[in-house]
Write a protein that holds these residues in place. Sequence first.
Motif, PDB file in Angstrom:
ATOM      1  N   TYR A 192      -5.552   9.626  38.726  1.00 38.94           N
ATOM      2  CA  TYR A 192      -6.163  10.769  38.042  1.00 38.94           C
ATOM      3  C   TYR A 192      -7.642  10.556  37.727  1.00 38.94           C
ATOM      4  O   TYR A 192      -8.230  11.310  36.967  1.00 38.94           O
ATOM      5  N   SER A 193      -8.220   9.536  38.310  1.00 39.88           N
ATOM      6  CA  SER A 193      -9.655   9.303  38.124  1.00 39.88           C
ATOM      7  C   SER A 193     -10.463  10.259  38.990  1.00 39.88           C
ATOM      8  O   SER A 193      -9.973  10.754  40.021  1.00 39.88           O
ATOM      9  N   ASP A 194     -11.679  10.522  38.580  1.00 41.67           N
ATOM     10  CA  ASP A 194     -12.577  11.399  39.326  1.00 41.67           C
ATOM     11  C   ASP A 194     -12.841  10.792  40.701  1.00 41.67           C
ATOM     12  O   ASP A 194     -13.331   9.666  40.798  1.00 41.67           O
ATOM     13  N   PRO A 195     -12.517  11.512  41.793  1.00 48.28           N
ATOM     14  CA  PRO A 195     -12.724  10.948  43.125  1.00 48.28           C
ATOM     15  C   PRO A 195     -14.187  10.909  43.549  1.00 48.28           C
ATOM     16  O   PRO A 195     -14.541  10.198  44.493  1.00 48.28           O
ATOM     17  N   MET A 196     -15.038  11.688  42.869  1.00 45.14           N
ATOM     18  CA  MET A 196     -16.450  11.701  43.212  1.00 45.14           C
ATOM     19  C   MET A 196     -17.128  10.404  42.779  1.00 45.14           C
ATOM     20  O   MET A 196     -16.627   9.666  41.924  1.00 45.14           O
ATOM     21  N   SER A 197     -18.298  10.161  43.378  1.00 41.79           N
ATOM     22  CA  SER A 197     -19.054   8.963  43.044  1.00 41.79           C
ATOM     23  C   SER A 197     -20.543   9.268  43.153  1.00 41.79           C
ATOM     24  O   SER A 197     -20.939  10.250  43.794  1.00 41.79           O
ATOM     25  N   ASN A 198     -21.354   8.450  42.498  1.00 42.75           N
ATOM     26  CA  ASN A 198     -22.807   8.557  42.638  1.00 42.75           C
ATOM     27  C   ASN A 198     -23.435   7.205  42.347  1.00 42.75           C
ATOM     28  O   ASN A 198     -22.730   6.227  42.029  1.00 42.75           O
ATOM     29  N   ASP A 199     -24.747   7.134  42.439  1.00 41.88           N
ATOM     30  CA  ASP A 199     -25.440   5.853  42.273  1.00 41.88           C
ATOM     31  C   ASP A 199     -25.278   5.277  40.868  1.00 41.88           C
ATOM     32  O   ASP A 199     -25.362   4.055  40.678  1.00 41.88           O
ATOM     33  N   ALA A 200     -25.025   6.155  39.893  1.00 42.40           N
ATOM     34  CA  ALA A 200     -24.923   5.690  38.508  1.00 42.40           C
ATOM     35  C   ALA A 200     -23.711   4.783  38.288  1.00 42.40           C
ATOM     36  O   ALA A 200     -23.713   3.951  37.369  1.00 42.40           O
ATOM     37  N   VAL A 201     -22.662   4.938  39.101  1.00 50.11           N
ATOM     38  CA  VAL A 201     -21.440   4.159  38.900  1.00 50.11           C
ATOM     39  C   VAL A 201     -21.254   3.092  39.973  1.00 50.11           C
ATOM     40  O   VAL A 201     -20.179   2.494  40.065  1.00 50.11           O
ATOM     41  N   THR A 202     -22.264   2.857  40.761  1.00 45.43           N
ATOM     42  CA  THR A 202     -22.147   1.868  41.846  1.00 45.43           C
ATOM     43  C   THR A 202     -21.816   0.483  41.315  1.00 45.43           C
ATOM     44  O   THR A 202     -20.952  -0.229  41.849  1.00 45.43           O
ATOM     45  N   ASP A 203     -22.497   0.090  40.222  1.00 46.59           N
ATOM     46  CA  ASP A 203     -22.258  -1.246  39.643  1.00 46.59           C
ATOM     47  C   ASP A 203     -20.832  -1.362  39.118  1.00 46.59           C
ATOM     48  O   ASP A 203     -20.148  -2.367  39.364  1.00 46.59           O
ATOM     49  N   ILE A 204     -20.377  -0.329  38.399  1.00 49.35           N
ATOM     50  CA  ILE A 204     -19.016  -0.366  37.850  1.00 49.35           C
ATOM     51  C   ILE A 204     -17.985  -0.402  38.972  1.00 49.35           C
ATOM     52  O   ILE A 204     -16.981  -1.134  38.892  1.00 49.35           O
ATOM     53  N   GLU A 205     -18.207   0.374  40.025  1.00 51.43           N
ATOM     54  CA  GLU A 205     -17.260   0.382  41.142  1.00 51.43           C
ATOM     55  C   GLU A 205     -17.204  -0.974  41.836  1.00 51.43           C
ATOM     56  O   GLU A 205     -16.138  -1.396  42.294  1.00 51.43           O
ATOM     57  N   GLY A 206     -18.346  -1.658  41.894  1.00 46.47           N
ATOM     58  CA  GLY A 206     -18.349  -3.014  42.439  1.00 46.47           C
ATOM     59  C   GLY A 206     -17.516  -3.958  41.592  1.00 46.47           C
ATOM     60  O   GLY A 206     -16.766  -4.801  42.119  1.00 46.47           O
ATOM     61  N   ARG A 207     -17.621  -3.813  40.270  1.00 44.44           N
ATOM     62  CA  ARG A 207     -16.829  -4.646  39.358  1.00 44.44           C
ATOM     63  C   ARG A 207     -15.344  -4.302  39.461  1.00 44.44           C
ATOM     64  O   ARG A 207     -14.481  -5.180  39.351  1.00 44.44           O
ATOM     65  N   ILE A 208     -15.036  -3.035  39.683  1.00 51.93           N
ATOM     66  CA  ILE A 208     -13.639  -2.630  39.852  1.00 51.93           C
ATOM     67  C   ILE A 208     -13.041  -3.265  41.100  1.00 51.93           C
ATOM     68  O   ILE A 208     -11.915  -3.793  41.071  1.00 51.93           O
ATOM     69  N   MET A 209     -13.784  -3.221  42.194  1.00 51.96           N
ATOM     70  CA  MET A 209     -13.296  -3.824  43.436  1.00 51.96           C
ATOM     71  C   MET A 209     -13.066  -5.319  43.272  1.00 51.96           C
ATOM     72  O   MET A 209     -12.067  -5.868  43.751  1.00 51.96           O
ATOM     73  N   GLN A 210     -14.004  -5.985  42.582  1.00 53.86           N
ATOM     74  CA  GLN A 210     -13.855  -7.421  42.342  1.00 53.86           C
ATOM     75  C   GLN A 210     -12.633  -7.696  41.465  1.00 53.86           C
ATOM     76  O   GLN A 210     -11.861  -8.621  41.738  1.00 53.86           O
ATOM     77  N   ALA A 211     -12.454  -6.862  40.417  1.00 47.90           N
ATOM     78  CA  ALA A 211     -11.319  -7.051  39.515  1.00 47.90           C
ATOM     79  C   ALA A 211      -9.996  -6.794  40.237  1.00 47.90           C
ATOM     80  O   ALA A 211      -8.999  -7.488  39.985  1.00 47.90           O
ATOM     81  N   LEU A 212      -9.949  -5.805  41.118  1.00 50.53           N
ATOM     82  CA  LEU A 212      -8.740  -5.535  41.893  1.00 50.53           C
ATOM     83  C   LEU A 212      -8.398  -6.701  42.815  1.00 50.53           C
ATOM     84  O   LEU A 212      -7.219  -7.036  43.000  1.00 50.53           O
ATOM     85  N   ASN A 213      -9.413  -7.317  43.380  1.00 50.86           N
ATOM     86  CA  ASN A 213      -9.186  -8.485  44.227  1.00 50.86           C
ATOM     87  C   ASN A 213      -8.634  -9.650  43.401  1.00 50.86           C
ATOM     88  O   ASN A 213      -7.709 -10.368  43.834  1.00 50.86           O
ATOM     89  N   GLU A 214      -9.179  -9.829  42.195  1.00 50.69           N
ATOM     90  CA  GLU A 214      -8.679 -10.885  41.290  1.00 50.69           C
ATOM     91  C   GLU A 214      -7.250 -10.587  40.862  1.00 50.69           C
ATOM     92  O   GLU A 214      -6.425 -11.504  40.735  1.00 50.69           O
ATOM     93  N   LEU A 215      -6.943  -9.296  40.629  1.00 49.28           N
ATOM     94  CA  LEU A 215      -5.579  -8.900  40.276  1.00 49.28           C
ATOM     95  C   LEU A 215      -4.612  -9.250  41.390  1.00 49.28           C
ATOM     96  O   LEU A 215      -3.507  -9.764  41.130  1.00 49.28           O
ATOM     97  N   ARG A 216      -5.010  -8.964  42.602  1.00 46.22           N
ATOM     98  CA  ARG A 216      -4.151  -9.272  43.748  1.00 46.22           C
ATOM     99  C   ARG A 216      -3.862 -10.771  43.829  1.00 46.22           C
ATOM    100  O   ARG A 216      -2.714 -11.191  44.047  1.00 46.22           O
TER     101      ARG A 216
END
Length: 232
Positions: free
Chosen positions: A175-199
């Motif tokens: 249910y997260s907003d599927p859109m993206s922009n430059d303002a959330v690029t850093d957070i999305e990078g941290r999310i990807m890293q955290a998901l990899n750590e979760l795995r």
Amino acid sequence: MRRMTDKKTLILFSIIYVVVFAVMNMLVFFVFNEKNNVFWISYGFMCAAFVIQIVSMFLAVKALEVEAVFFGIPLVSISLFYFFAAVFISAVFMIFQNAPVKLAIALQVIVLAVYLVIAVIALMARDTVQDVNDNIKVSVVAIRSMQADVETLKAQAQDPALKEKLRKLSETIRYSDPMSNDAVTDIEGRIMQALNELRICCENGQNADAAKKCGEIEVLFLQRNNLLKATK
């Protein structure tokens, strides 16, 4: 199958244009016996209008998303208006071949120039819509990929508490907003890293760390969604 359908459509359109062009030439050369410079200039613009209409048609409906094709429809209408206007003006000058050559050229050039300006604007609008659709598609695919990864981890999890954490995280991503922009690029990078750590935590059986990581990712998604709202 899609390529075969597109090829068949192209062939059918080509046949229609060839037939119409042949009939138009037959009428022109059967009706008009006298042919001076005004006639040939008018005939040239008539043929040019025919070619421009064909090119405009294929540019307007080339393989695009539905919304972008819809925005290309005005170009089809405009090209038809130009085509009939150019043919009409050419026919008038073919009938009145004693008209000044400069007048025949000027009128056709003005009509063509107006059409080209409008056509360029229509194509720019259509391509802008296509770019937006492409960006949305990429963002949606990224979100769905994240959710699919979490769903896979949930299916593999044996600990009930971790499975529940993963379920909640999957819902948060869904249910997260599927859109993206430059303002959330850093957070999305941290999310990807955290998901990899979760795995990695899940694969190594580190259930407590994995559950903690789920909470961290949910907080990151909350920050991302709030920042997206603030920058829209």
